[in-house]
Design an enzyme around this catalytic site. Sequence first.
Site, PDB file in Angstrom:
ATOM      1  N   ARG A  58      -1.635   4.982  -2.435  1.00 25.01           N
ATOM      2  CA  ARG A  58      -0.346   4.639  -1.798  1.00 25.01           C
ATOM      3  C   ARG A  58       0.575   3.867  -2.741  1.00 25.01           C
ATOM      4  O   ARG A  58       1.797   3.970  -2.650  1.00 25.01           O
ATOM      5  CB  ARG A  58      -0.579   3.898  -0.468  1.00 25.01           C
ATOM      6  CG  ARG A  58      -1.420   2.625  -0.539  1.00 25.01           C
ATOM      7  CD  ARG A  58      -1.868   2.259   0.864  1.00 25.01           C
ATOM      8  NE  ARG A  58      -2.582   0.986   0.999  1.00 25.01           N
ATOM      9  CZ  ARG A  58      -3.897   0.831   0.871  1.00 25.01           C
ATOM     10  NH1 ARG A  58      -4.647   1.862   0.537  1.00 25.01           N
ATOM     11  NH2 ARG A  58      -4.449  -0.365   1.072  1.00 25.01           N
ATOM     12  N   GLU A 108      -5.354  -3.852  -2.890  1.00 24.44           N
ATOM     13  CA  GLU A 108      -5.303  -4.624  -1.638  1.00 24.44           C
ATOM     14  C   GLU A 108      -6.600  -5.422  -1.510  1.00 24.44           C
ATOM     15  O   GLU A 108      -7.607  -5.085  -2.151  1.00 24.44           O
ATOM     16  CB  GLU A 108      -5.142  -3.632  -0.465  1.00 24.44           C
ATOM     17  CG  GLU A 108      -5.069  -4.248   0.924  1.00 24.44           C
ATOM     18  CD  GLU A 108      -3.974  -5.292   1.067  1.00 24.44           C
ATOM     19  OE1 GLU A 108      -4.149  -6.421   0.540  1.00 24.44           O
ATOM     20  OE2 GLU A 108      -2.949  -4.999   1.713  1.00 24.44           O
ATOM     21  N   HIS A 178       0.253  -4.303  -3.066  1.00 19.75           N
ATOM     22  CA  HIS A 178      -0.127  -4.343  -1.646  1.00 19.75           C
ATOM     23  C   HIS A 178       0.251  -5.685  -1.013  1.00 19.75           C
ATOM     24  O   HIS A 178       0.453  -6.679  -1.722  1.00 19.75           O
ATOM     25  CB  HIS A 178      -1.632  -4.107  -1.540  1.00 19.75           C
ATOM     26  CG  HIS A 178      -2.021  -2.811  -2.156  1.00 19.75           C
ATOM     27  ND1 HIS A 178      -2.137  -1.647  -1.430  1.00 19.75           N
ATOM     28  CD2 HIS A 178      -2.258  -2.468  -3.451  1.00 19.75           C
ATOM     29  CE1 HIS A 178      -2.436  -0.656  -2.245  1.00 19.75           C
ATOM     30  NE2 HIS A 178      -2.524  -1.128  -3.478  1.00 19.75           N
TER      31      HIS A 178
END
Length: 223
Positions: A58, A108, A178
């Site tokens: 992502r 993250e 993140h």
Amino acid sequence: MSHLILIRHGQSIWNDKNLFTGWVDIPLSQKGIFEALNAGEKLSKFNIDIVYTSKLARAIQTALILLSKLDTQKTPVIIHTKGKMKKWSNYASSIEIIPIIQKKELNERYYGTLQGLNKKEVGLKYGEQQLKLWRRSFDVAPPGGESLKDNLKRTLPFFKQKVVEQLEDGKDVLIVAHGNSLRAITKYIENLDENQIIKVEIPTGTPIVYNYENKIFKDKVIL
Ligand SMILES: O=C(O)[C@H](O)COP(=O)(O)O
């Protein structure tokens, strides 16, 4: 003076479904793709010299989409660091590039056994207070996962060594990461204490720009 640009990835499919994601490698939702394009438009005039992303799709996807909107002749190139991918990604030295470097230090936080669970349902089961401690406190780790403090211990040494070095060199650096790895960096550069960091939320797909001069981060702007 140089610039540091921080951006959290665009909305992922699991952000949209309100599921804990952590290290599960979930791509962007359609809204996330639009957020990345929009962020790229906002940053189109910046002369970005180097991009760091996490190892998660992502963040990489957001970086690649965003970079397509930059008003530059430089070519974004994903840098490979091992084996034939490194050796055979050679190119003519006249080409100007924007290196894209993937670092697991920017991932993250690992959300442990919460990964894949619905945040609202976890709140109903364990209580809103516990949910908030797991998500926003500095040192309470989610079950089997990393606290923000743990996240900071891996993200900050990388930031202080590699990113600050580039800024010192006068480079404009983009970090695509993140919510929690960016909260760790924000805690450091804004000198926030353990209570202040609880309130910090990093929205998806929204560039945050700092000027860096004389070893000081200043003039924060949210685009
Ligand atoms: O990993 C996740 O679920 C999100 O990207 C960040 O989650 P949080 O807002 O609960 O920290």
